[in-house]
Each structure stands twice: as structure tokens, then as C-alpha cells.
Scaffold this active site. Structure first.
Site, PDB file in Angstrom:
ATOM      1  N   SER A   1       0.786  -1.358  -0.011  1.00 31.31           N
ATOM      2  CA  SER A   1       0.033  -0.173   0.031  1.00 31.31           C
ATOM      3  C   SER A   1       0.719   1.389  -0.059  1.00 31.31           C
ATOM      4  CB  SER A   1      -1.040   0.165   1.268  1.00 31.31           C
ATOM      5  OG  SER A   1      -1.802  -1.075   0.942  1.00 31.31           O
TER       6      SER A   1
ATOM      7  N   CYS B   1      -7.538   2.334   2.309  1.00 38.36           N
ATOM      8  CA  CYS B   1      -8.627   1.754   1.823  1.00 38.36           C
ATOM      9  C   CYS B   1      -8.639   1.268   0.266  1.00 38.36           C
ATOM     10  CB  CYS B   1      -9.931   2.602   1.552  1.00 38.36           C
ATOM     11  SG  CYS B   1     -11.471   1.918   0.730  1.00 38.36           S
TER      12      CYS B   1
END
Length: 360
Positions: free
Chosen positions: A90, A148
Site C-alpha cells: 500500500s 482503503c
């Protein structure tokens, strides 16, 4: 640090206090940490663990010790900061964010609903968010802070792989940084042609989804990620990392002196940079990187948990501080460490606390 070489002395950019902090906090883990000056590209500290004592090679090494160094599964001779190649996870979401903003497929105010998964293809294959119950409506800064996946899946699908790859290469991914140390690896930014040639397969939307969150066939090195983090910290300048400050001759004359080298400048709009940096600041303030908090110090960061087909997930954390005028950027990477927020972020927080003399 000054080391004699054939009568000359080599002065490194390493800061003793910073190097000590990296070594103290990484000891006992398998992985690496890099500290870099985002305003010059100078390496302020670099650690790879498990390590070894180079003095063993000075006057002859015992056979059993050499056998251990060469054959150990711990691979102590391997410089993980330069030679370790891992999915970035991420921490790569900032690339998707910048491309999405530049291509106008998202704005800082765009809201994307996360219900915990998306479905792709005629078989409705599910690609899940790490939050199985979903995050609800997410805007960019919130999506970065909470990491997210769905927000960036959707952004990547709107962009396609070519546009993602173009900016990734401008950030220095997929090629060696050029640091003045040997045996650096270049990583991999895959595309349609690579997949067809290497795997004899077409490129699918699922590949784009994976790439948008730093998974799939991607490989990066910690030094590349440090270079990338520096570009965000300084507002768009890609410096060449270096570790040799100067070479001083036996008579005190300077035979060589490194000056910061700009490899490129990324044309990123100021408001886009502000939006991404806000997401990184919120990551530490209340998001997935809150375990990196240091009292009295503003930190902007991003967690990464990279799926690993050969074992437990790899844990990443990248950051720079102070947030408003960064003096240092740090990358922590722990092999098979698990969650970036649970493992790598606390290590980075302890490093920064030690460097800046602030409380956790």
C-alpha cells in the site's frame, strides 16, 4: 564516518546518530531501513539485518564462519536495502493517487464507496479490501489514512496500467537508483508486453487492480521506495541517492566531492501534492500508521502490508518529518513481518524518537 582507502580518506554522508537509531531498532528483525535527506538525496543511515562483521574478512576468516555466511538461510551478506525485491504493497497507493488526480479521474473531493469488495469479470471474481466490512464513503485523504483498497482499485481501473506505469517510472521505480554502492537491483514494473512475453498471458483488469495497490507482479527495493518517499517530501524533485560525501587526499586536498544530482522533476500540481501529504499526515494522526506517533513531532507516513506467496506478509512503513519542512525520510521494511501498521510503523516511530529526542 571516515575510512582510509589507499592513503585517501572517504567521508560518508552517514549521520552517526541516525545510523545508530536504525541499527538499534532493526536489530532482531529480518529486513532493512533507509534514512535519506529528501532535499539532497544523501543517505543518512542504512541498515540491513541480519548483518555480519566485515572485520572477519580483514585478516582471514575461519572456514566454518565463511560457510555460515555463504549458506545461512538468514543471508547476512545480502544487502536487503539494495538487493531485496518485494511488492511495495500500500505504500504504492500514492502513485495511483497522483496519477488519478493528474488524469482527472478523481479529485481530492471524489467520494468512492467501499463495501469491502468489488467484483470483476464474467465470473464475478471478488477483490477484497483489507477491511472486510468496508470503509463506507471515502475521499482521497481518508482513503490514504485508512489505506482503503477499494478506493484505489476503482482509481486504477479508471486509469489503466499504462498511465500507472508512466508515473511510476518517473518516480524511479523499475530502474536502479544509481546509488554509489554495488549490486543494486532494479525491481520490476510489469506491463502487457512483459506479461505476454514472460507468462504467455493477456493482461486483465485484475492485474490492474492488484498493481494499483502495489501487489501482483511488481517488485521494488527499499532504496527505490526511499527515493520515492523523498520526492513526495520535497514536493516533486527526484534526487540521485548517494553515500560518499567526499574523498580527501593524504595531504588534506579534496580529490572528489559529491554534489546533489537532480535526475528529474515531476510536474505535480501543488494542490494534488497537498492532498496526498494530508492523507499521509492523517495516516499517522489517526489512521493505519498511528503506531508511529512521536509526541512533539509532526510525521507524514504510509503503511504497507505486502502479500507474499512464500510466507507471511511483508511489513512496510514510509514517512518523512517534520511534515511541514521535512529533514529526513525513512523507509522500514520487515520481511515476513505481518502488518505494516503493527510492525513497521512502531519501528519507524522509535527511530524518529531516538533521532529527534522526542517522546513516543
Amino acid at each position: 564516518i571516515v575510512e582510509p582507502i589507499d592513503g585517501d580518506s572517504v567521508v560518508l554522508t552517514i549521520d552517526k546518530k541516525i545510523q545508530t537509531a536504525l541499527s538499534n531498532q532493526m536489530r532482531g528483525y529480518r529486513g532493512s531501513a533507509v534514512a535519506i535527506d529528501p532535499n539532497t538525496g544523501a543517505i543518512l543511515g542504512i541498515a540491513s539485518y541480519p548483518n555480519y562483521d566485515p572485520n572477519l574478512f580483514v585478516s582471514g576468516i575461519d572456514t566454518w564462519k565463511l560457510r555460515y555466511l555463504l549458506r545461512s538461510n538468514e543471508r547476512p551478506l545480502w544487502n536487503r536495502a539494495l538487493q531485496g525485491q518485494y511488492p511495495p504493497g500500500s505504500v504504492y497507493k500514492m502513485v495511483a493517487a497522483f496519477v488519478g488526480l493528474a488524469e482527472n479521474v478523481i479529485t481530492p473531493q471524489t467520494s468512492i464507496h467501499c463495501k469491502g469488495f468489488i467484483e470483476l469479470g464474467k465470473y464475478n471474481q471478488k477483490f477484497r479490501c483489507w477491511s472486510r466490512d468496508g470503509h463506507g464513503d471515502m475521499r482521497l485523504s481518508e482513503a490514504l489514512a485508512q489505506s482503503c483498497d477499494i478506493f484505489f482499485y476503482e482509481t486504477g481501473l479508471r486509469l489503466g496500467p499504462a498511465k500507472l506505469n508512466d508515473l511510476a517510472k518517473k518516480f524511479g521505480f523499475g530502474e536502479k537508483t544509481g546509488i554509489d554502492l554495488p549490486s543494486e537491483e532494479k525491481g520490476l514494473i510489469p506491463d502487457r508486453a512483459w506479461k505476454k512475453a514472460k507468462l504467455q498471458q493477456d493482461w486483465y483488469d485484475g492485474d490492474t487492480v492488484n498493481m494499483s495497490v502495489g501487489q501482483g507482479y511488481m517488485w521494488t527495493t527499499p532504496i527505490q521506495v526511499a527515493q520515492f518517499t523523498s520526492v513526495i517530501a520535497n514536493g516533486g524533485v527526484l534526487f540521485k541517492p548517494y553515500i560518499v560525501n567526499k574523498v580527501i587526499g593524504v595531504h588534506g586536498n579534496i580529490k572528489f566531492e559529491n554534489i546533489p544530482k537532480i535526475k528529474g522533476k515531476l510536474d505535480i500540481a501543488k494542490d494534488y501534492m497537498v492532498a496526498v501529504k494530508k492523507g499521509m499526515t492523517d495516516t499517522v494522526r489517526y489512521g493505519t500508521g498511528k503506531n508511529a506517533k512521536v509526541a512533539g513531532l509532526s510525521i507524514s507516513g504510509k503503511t504497507g502490508t505486502a502479500q507474499n506467496p512464500h510466507g507471511d506478509d511483508h511489513a512496510w512503513f514510509v514517512c518523512f518529518a517534520p511534515s511541514d519542512k521535512p529533514k529526513i525520510a525513512i523507509v522500514v521494511m520487515v520481511e515476513h513481518g505481518g502488518g505494516g501498521g503493527e510492525v513497521a510503523a512502531p519501528i519507524a516511530g522509535k527511530i524518529l524518537s531516538e533521532i529527534f529526542g522526542k517522546g513516543l
